[in-house]
Design an enzyme around this catalytic site. Structure first.
Site, PDB file in Angstrom:
ATOM      1  N   HIS A   1      61.902  20.956 -85.511  1.00  0.00           N
ATOM      2  CA  HIS A   1      62.701  20.302 -84.873  1.00  0.00           C
ATOM      3  C   HIS A   1      62.654  18.714 -83.697  1.00  0.00           C
ATOM      4  CE1 HIS A   1      66.573  23.589 -83.267  1.00  0.00           C
ATOM      5  NE2 HIS A   1      66.218  23.619 -84.241  1.00  0.00           N
TER       6      HIS A   1
ATOM      7  N   TYR B   1      70.426  19.724 -73.556  1.00  0.00           N
ATOM      8  CA  TYR B   1      70.171  20.371 -72.498  1.00  0.00           C
ATOM      9  C   TYR B   1      71.082  19.222 -71.840  1.00  0.00           C
ATOM     10  CZ  TYR B   1      65.366  22.069 -73.658  1.00  0.00           C
ATOM     11  OH  TYR B   1      64.161  22.469 -74.323  1.00  0.00           O
TER      12      TYR B   1
ATOM     13  N   PRO C   1      62.145  27.822 -67.133  1.00  0.00           N
ATOM     14  CA  PRO C   1      61.963  28.043 -68.680  1.00  0.00           C
ATOM     15  C   PRO C   1      62.724  26.536 -68.834  1.00  0.00           C
ATOM     16  CG  PRO C   1      64.582  29.409 -67.362  1.00  0.00           C
ATOM     17  CD  PRO C   1      62.830  29.135 -66.624  1.00  0.00           C
TER      18      PRO C   1
ATOM     19  N   LYS D   1      57.450  26.125 -71.897  1.00  0.00           N
ATOM     20  CA  LYS D   1      56.651  25.890 -71.919  1.00  0.00           C
ATOM     21  C   LYS D   1      55.855  27.173 -71.356  1.00  0.00           C
ATOM     22  CE  LYS D   1      56.048  21.615 -72.892  1.00  0.00           C
ATOM     23  NZ  LYS D   1      55.660  21.493 -74.038  1.00  0.00           N
TER      24      LYS D   1
ATOM     25  N   TYR E   1      56.957  17.361 -74.404  1.00  0.00           N
ATOM     26  CA  TYR E   1      57.638  18.468 -74.782  1.00  0.00           C
ATOM     27  C   TYR E   1      57.034  18.983 -75.761  1.00  0.00           C
ATOM     28  CZ  TYR E   1      61.829  21.092 -75.761  1.00  0.00           C
ATOM     29  OH  TYR E   1      62.680  22.045 -76.582  1.00  0.00           O
TER      30      TYR E   1
HETATM   31  C1  PHB Z   1      65.764  29.100 -75.709  1.00  0.00           C
HETATM   32  O1  PHB Z   1      65.499  28.870 -76.622  1.00  0.00           O
HETATM   33  O2  PHB Z   1      64.584  30.467 -75.371  1.00  0.00           O
HETATM   34  C2  PHB Z   1      64.466  27.995 -75.165  1.00  0.00           C
HETATM   35  C3  PHB Z   1      64.614  27.092 -75.404  1.00  0.00           C
HETATM   36  C4  PHB Z   1      64.352  26.132 -74.578  1.00  0.00           C
HETATM   37  C5  PHB Z   1      63.990  26.287 -73.474  1.00  0.00           C
HETATM   38  C6  PHB Z   1      63.904  27.022 -72.900  1.00  0.00           C
HETATM   39  C7  PHB Z   1      63.990  28.223 -73.598  1.00  0.00           C
HETATM   40  O3  PHB Z   1      63.784  24.782 -72.250  1.00  0.00           O
END
Ligand code: PHB
Length: 389
Positions: A72, A201, A292, A296, A382
């Site tokens: 990605h 997000y 989460p 990270k 990120y």
């Molecule tokens: C996930 O796919 O579980 C996931 C992805 C990005 C995040 C947190 C969890 O920031």
């Protein structure tokens, strides 16, 4: 029994360290109190930093990742009425890979067993001894009920936040910091093609929502809920309609599908220092927890493991203690940088109900998605800063 490195915990940190050490000829034994089925089935985060991917590929663990992982090059940040993409390569020259921790652990266990290396599941009553000598040992009861003593040169605590390793460090020698957030994540795994090409997000006055994925046919989605909420109160229909509401955007539809896993995770930041006590070294969640948001946790564990692998490699090859002496300070610099980033993402994207804070969040989201300088800051954190920064 005797080995060079006794590793407590067969999560991604312990298993990867065992694998890297074996490649440099350092012997280890891994003990784990859960079953192989449990460890391989638990659903965790799913985004790998470029440096994590490079580590896995360089260690010969890239075959399934190359086939199933999805590169990605950005994420979408959203708030009501707006969805903006942040591009990674143009801001920092790196990308991330969507590949579940569950898959990473499956690959690591398969590699360890294929190499005929020692990995013991379902052990109990694990305890660590003589850590302030250069002959420490790990005692445990094996799956057959037989007490074992594993003598070694070094013990690695890779047994997570609730493990036995960190509490073994005398409290007077340990400092901890903790922040409990007034939020939790309700996460689902669903058999439906993702409704998005890259992760979304979304901040919404009703709470954060997020769209992630595990494969072209499996979606992973999250909703901010109150930490006191119970999974039983969230029917599949209620979850899908809340996700659709919080991520709504003109011209975009969220596809729903059968939910195959559902769970609520509390959100916490935690750091314990130092990450070493005598011949015990802590890695991953045994030493630190991040919320989460930003995915990270696994990546931070892998960064610890890369440092410790180098340090133990030097110790066993030359007897020099320079790198093991530097391990804790070096690791903690990255831990605090990552703790800040995860706290910042969490604070920006969750809803607290405080009207002043909500306006600040919208202002911050507007800035990150319109300023190249601010977007670059998000992108480089990120995708993962270089090791040692
Ligand atoms: C996930 O796919 O579980 C996931 C992805 C990005 C995040 C947190 C969890 O920031």
């Amino acid at each position: 029994m005797r080995t060079q490195v006794a590793i407590v915990g067969a999560g991604p940190a312990g298993l990867l360290l065992a694998h890297l050490l074996a490649r440099r000829g350092v012997e280890s034994v891994v003990v784990e109190n859960r079953s192989r089925e449990y460890v391989q089935a638990r659903i965790r985060a799913g985004v790998l930093e470029q440096g994590t991917v490079d580590t896995l590929v360089d260690a010969g663990l890239g075959a399934n990742l190359a086939r199933e992982g999805m590169r990605h090059d950005g994420i979408h940040l959203q708030w009501p009425g707006e969805r903006h993409r942040i591009d990674f390569p143009s801001h920092c020259g790196r990308s991330v890979w969507v590949y579940g921790q569950t898959q990473v652990v499956r690959d690591l266990i398969a590699a360890r067993l294929a190499d005929g290396q020692q990995l013991h599941f379902e052990v109990s009553r694990t305890s660590l001894h003589d850590l302030e000598t250069d002959r420490p040992c790990v005692r445990y009861v094996d799956a057959a009920g037989t007490p074992q003593v594993l003598e070694c040169d070094v013990v690695v605590g890779a047994d997570g936040f609730h493990g036995v390793s960190r509490p073994t460090v005398p409290a007077a020698l340990q400092r901890t910091w903790q922040r409990d957030y007034p939020y939790a994540w309700l996460g689902i795994l669903a058999d439906v093609a993702p409704s998005t090409d890259e992760l979304i997000y979304a901040w919404h006055p009703r709470g954060f929502a997020m769209h992630s994925m595990r494969s072209p046919t499996v979606s992973r989605l999250y909703l901010q809920v109150d930490p006191t909420e119970r999974v039983a109160d969230w029917s599949d229909d209620r979850i899908w309609s809340e996700l659709a509401l919080r991520m709504a955007l003109d011209g975009w539809t969220l596809q729903d599908g059968p939910v195959t896993d559902k769970g609520i995770t509390p959100m916490r930041s935690f750091v314990s220092s130092p990450m070493r006590h005598g011949r015990l070294f802590l890695v991953g969640d045994a030493a630190h927890i991040v919320p989460p948001t930003g995915a990270k946790g696994l990546n931070l564990a892998v960064a610890d493991v890369r440092l410790l692998d180098l340090a133990l490699g030097e110790l066993f090859a030359t007897g020099s203690e320079g790198l093991i002496d530097a391990y804790s300070d070096t690791a903690l610099r990255r831990v605090w940088r990552t703790t800040h980033f995860s706290w910042w993402m969490t604070t920006m994207l969750h809803s607290s109900g405080d009207e002043f804070d909500e306006e600040l969040r919208i202002a911050q989201l507007g800035y990150v998605t319109s300023s190249d300088a601010a977007a670059a800051g998000l992108a480089e954190n990120y995708t993962g800063l270089p090791l040692g920064t």
